[in-house]
Design a protein around this motif. Structure first.
Motif, PDB file in Angstrom:
ATOM      1  N   GLU A 105      12.558   7.622   8.266  1.00 54.03           N
ATOM      2  CA  GLU A 105      12.645   7.940   6.848  1.00 54.03           C
ATOM      3  C   GLU A 105      12.099   9.531   6.900  1.00 54.03           C
ATOM      4  OE1 GLU A 105      10.795   5.501   4.082  1.00 54.03           O
ATOM      5  OE2 GLU A 105      11.470   3.807   5.382  1.00 54.03           O
ATOM      6  N   ARG A 106      11.404   9.665   7.819  1.00 58.29           N
ATOM      7  CA  ARG A 106      10.719  11.217   7.935  1.00 58.29           C
ATOM      8  C   ARG A 106       9.751  11.333   6.523  1.00 58.29           C
ATOM      9  NH1 ARG A 106      10.837  14.916  10.759  1.00 58.29           N
ATOM     10  NH2 ARG A 106      10.960  16.620   9.509  1.00 58.29           N
ATOM     11  N   SER A 107       8.832  10.034   6.706  1.00 54.97           N
ATOM     12  CA  SER A 107       8.035  10.107   5.444  1.00 54.97           C
ATOM     13  C   SER A 107       6.919   9.611   6.021  1.00 54.97           C
ATOM     14  CB  SER A 107       8.543   9.014   4.455  1.00 54.97           C
ATOM     15  OG  SER A 107       9.658   9.648   3.905  1.00 54.97           O
ATOM     16  N   LEU A 108       5.618   9.733   5.318  1.00 54.20           N
ATOM     17  CA  LEU A 108       4.195   9.162   5.421  1.00 54.20           C
ATOM     18  C   LEU A 108       4.479   8.100   4.606  1.00 54.20           C
ATOM     19  CD1 LEU A 108       1.465  12.102   5.243  1.00 54.20           C
ATOM     20  CD2 LEU A 108       2.626  10.854   7.290  1.00 54.20           C
ATOM     21  N   VAL A 109       4.014   6.888   4.857  1.00 53.55           N
ATOM     22  CA  VAL A 109       3.908   5.678   4.353  1.00 53.55           C
ATOM     23  C   VAL A 109       2.511   5.149   4.265  1.00 53.55           C
ATOM     24  CG1 VAL A 109       4.604   3.309   4.151  1.00 53.55           C
ATOM     25  CG2 VAL A 109       5.866   4.872   5.413  1.00 53.55           C
ATOM     26  N   VAL A 110       1.936   5.268   2.835  1.00 56.69           N
ATOM     27  CA  VAL A 110       0.655   5.240   2.390  1.00 56.69           C
ATOM     28  C   VAL A 110       0.426   4.181   1.414  1.00 56.69           C
ATOM     29  CG1 VAL A 110      -0.094   7.314   3.442  1.00 56.69           C
ATOM     30  CG2 VAL A 110       0.422   7.019   0.841  1.00 56.69           C
ATOM     31  N   ARG A 111      -0.849   3.526   1.445  1.00 53.12           N
ATOM     32  CA  ARG A 111      -1.276   2.384   0.426  1.00 53.12           C
ATOM     33  C   ARG A 111      -2.638   2.611   0.367  1.00 53.12           C
ATOM     34  NH1 ARG A 111      -2.820  -2.734  -0.582  1.00 53.12           N
ATOM     35  NH2 ARG A 111      -1.669  -3.599  -2.302  1.00 53.12           N
ATOM     36  N   PHE A 112      -3.126   2.724  -0.954  1.00 50.83           N
ATOM     37  CA  PHE A 112      -4.390   2.673  -1.090  1.00 50.83           C
ATOM     38  C   PHE A 112      -5.174   1.376  -0.842  1.00 50.83           C
ATOM     39  CE2 PHE A 112      -3.541   6.217  -3.883  1.00 50.83           C
ATOM     40  CZ  PHE A 112      -4.686   7.238  -3.512  1.00 50.83           C
ATOM     41  N   ASN A 113      -6.420   1.203  -0.428  1.00 53.36           N
ATOM     42  CA  ASN A 113      -7.103  -0.282  -0.253  1.00 53.36           C
ATOM     43  C   ASN A 113      -7.204  -0.871  -1.690  1.00 53.36           C
ATOM     44  OD1 ASN A 113      -8.907  -2.052   0.468  1.00 53.36           O
ATOM     45  ND2 ASN A 113     -10.211  -0.789   1.757  1.00 53.36           N
ATOM     46  N   ASP A 114      -7.002  -2.057  -1.618  1.00 51.94           N
ATOM     47  CA  ASP A 114      -7.103  -2.801  -2.933  1.00 51.94           C
ATOM     48  C   ASP A 114      -8.853  -2.540  -3.299  1.00 51.94           C
ATOM     49  OD1 ASP A 114      -4.802  -3.303  -3.366  1.00 51.94           O
ATOM     50  OD2 ASP A 114      -4.957  -5.407  -2.198  1.00 51.94           O
ATOM     51  N   ARG A 115      -9.709  -2.506  -2.220  1.00 53.17           N
ATOM     52  CA  ARG A 115     -11.239  -2.431  -2.751  1.00 53.17           C
ATOM     53  C   ARG A 115     -11.489  -1.381  -3.704  1.00 53.17           C
ATOM     54  NH1 ARG A 115     -15.319  -3.538   1.204  1.00 53.17           N
ATOM     55  NH2 ARG A 115     -16.540  -3.384  -0.281  1.00 53.17           N
ATOM     56  N   VAL A 116     -10.549  -0.155  -3.699  1.00 52.61           N
ATOM     57  CA  VAL A 116     -10.773   1.034  -4.557  1.00 52.61           C
ATOM     58  C   VAL A 116     -10.043   0.751  -5.820  1.00 52.61           C
ATOM     59  CG1 VAL A 116     -11.476   2.523  -2.601  1.00 52.61           C
ATOM     60  CG2 VAL A 116      -9.330   2.291  -3.317  1.00 52.61           C
ATOM     61  N   ARG A 117      -9.443  -0.375  -6.116  1.00 52.10           N
ATOM     62  CA  ARG A 117      -8.658  -0.492  -7.290  1.00 52.10           C
ATOM     63  C   ARG A 117      -9.458  -0.153  -8.501  1.00 52.10           C
ATOM     64  NH1 ARG A 117      -5.569  -5.850  -7.466  1.00 52.10           N
ATOM     65  NH2 ARG A 117      -7.111  -6.143  -5.706  1.00 52.10           N
ATOM     66  N   ASP A 118     -10.551  -0.590  -8.753  1.00 55.46           N
ATOM     67  CA  ASP A 118     -11.110  -0.313 -10.089  1.00 55.46           C
ATOM     68  C   ASP A 118     -11.595   0.926 -10.414  1.00 55.46           C
ATOM     69  OD1 ASP A 118     -11.046  -3.071 -10.574  1.00 55.46           O
ATOM     70  OD2 ASP A 118     -13.117  -3.539  -9.766  1.00 55.46           O
ATOM     71  N   HIS A 119     -11.444   1.874  -9.249  1.00 51.31           N
ATOM     72  CA  HIS A 119     -11.755   3.316  -9.150  1.00 51.31           C
ATOM     73  C   HIS A 119     -10.632   4.185  -9.474  1.00 51.31           C
ATOM     74  CE1 HIS A 119     -15.724   1.758  -8.130  1.00 51.31           C
ATOM     75  NE2 HIS A 119     -15.264   1.096  -7.125  1.00 51.31           N
ATOM     76  N   LEU A 120      -9.516   3.605  -9.176  1.00 47.81           N
ATOM     77  CA  LEU A 120      -8.414   4.534  -9.238  1.00 47.81           C
ATOM     78  C   LEU A 120      -7.359   4.034 -10.427  1.00 47.81           C
ATOM     79  CD1 LEU A 120      -7.742   5.376  -5.413  1.00 47.81           C
ATOM     80  CD2 LEU A 120      -8.892   6.800  -7.173  1.00 47.81           C
ATOM     81  N   LEU A 121      -7.278   2.733 -10.718  1.00 48.49           N
ATOM     82  CA  LEU A 121      -6.403   2.133 -11.604  1.00 48.49           C
ATOM     83  C   LEU A 121      -6.861   1.850 -12.659  1.00 48.49           C
ATOM     84  CD1 LEU A 121      -4.405  -0.218  -9.399  1.00 48.49           C
ATOM     85  CD2 LEU A 121      -3.819   2.036  -9.857  1.00 48.49           C
ATOM     86  N   GLN A 122      -6.120   1.853 -14.108  1.00 50.45           N
ATOM     87  CA  GLN A 122      -6.325   1.503 -15.457  1.00 50.45           C
ATOM     88  C   GLN A 122      -7.376   2.419 -15.858  1.00 50.45           C
ATOM     89  OE1 GLN A 122      -5.119  -1.347 -17.008  1.00 50.45           O
ATOM     90  NE2 GLN A 122      -3.465  -0.760 -15.553  1.00 50.45           N
ATOM     91  N   LEU A 123      -7.662   4.015 -15.456  1.00 55.41           N
ATOM     92  CA  LEU A 123      -8.484   4.786 -15.869  1.00 55.41           C
ATOM     93  C   LEU A 123      -8.215   5.156 -17.394  1.00 55.41           C
ATOM     94  CD1 LEU A 123      -8.822   6.628 -12.591  1.00 55.41           C
ATOM     95  CD2 LEU A 123     -10.225   4.687 -13.338  1.00 55.41           C
ATOM     96  N   ASN A 124      -7.234   4.747 -17.953  1.00 52.03           N
ATOM     97  CA  ASN A 124      -7.273   5.143 -19.241  1.00 52.03           C
ATOM     98  C   ASN A 124      -8.140   4.561 -20.297  1.00 52.03           C
ATOM     99  OD1 ASN A 124      -5.938   2.939 -19.003  1.00 52.03           O
ATOM    100  ND2 ASN A 124      -3.884   3.517 -20.218  1.00 52.03           N
TER     101      ASN A 124
END
Length: 135
Positions: free
Chosen positions: A103-122
């Motif tokens: 795909e000539r792409s980086l394939v990345v995924r955040f660690n689930d342990r940082v979910r509270d610090h990066l998701l639902q921040l609104n």
């Protein structure tokens, strides 16, 4: 709650590119594919024969980054020393950072342990001022 981590300039640009792919209503992390052309553009230069090695190094560095997250104690401490000492954790930032040659792409995924610090921040636990400080 405080979090600290150190990234190179290119890693920070890639980190910001991944953050920009998070939607405010996301409740889980998903795998992200970032085309190499986008990654090279983030570096502010033209494609070159060194790109593969730089991507390899960047993926290794990004996958090895660990956050330091400090949380104030919620319980009443038994002694004064324990009261002044916050809890902390050191989760890895990324679950993985891979390169797909097909795909000539980086394939990345955040660690689930940082979910509270990066998701639902609104919900008031993140401000525009904090984003500007990150930038």
């Amino acid at each position: 709650m405080n979090a600290r981590f150190a990234l190179t300039t290119l890693e920070m640009r890639l980190f910001m590119a991944t953050l920009s792919r998070i939607q405010c209503d996301d409740t889980e992390f998903s795998e992200m594919r970032i085309p190499v052309t986008k990654v090279v553009a983030l570096s502010g230069r033209r494609p070159s024969s060194n790109d593969y090695q730089q991507l390899k190094d960047m993926c290794a560095l990004l996958a090895s980054r660990v956050l330091y997250i400090e949380c104030p104690s919620k319980k009443k401490a038994v002694n004064k020393a324990a009261e002044d000492t916050p809890s902390f954790s050191n989760p890895p930032l990324m679950a993985y950072a891979d390169y797909s040659s097909e795909e000539r792409s980086l394939v990345v995924r955040f660690n689930d342990r940082v979910r509270d610090h990066l998701l639902q921040l609104n919900e008031g636990n993140f401000t525009q001022a904090q984003l500007l400080q990150l930038l």
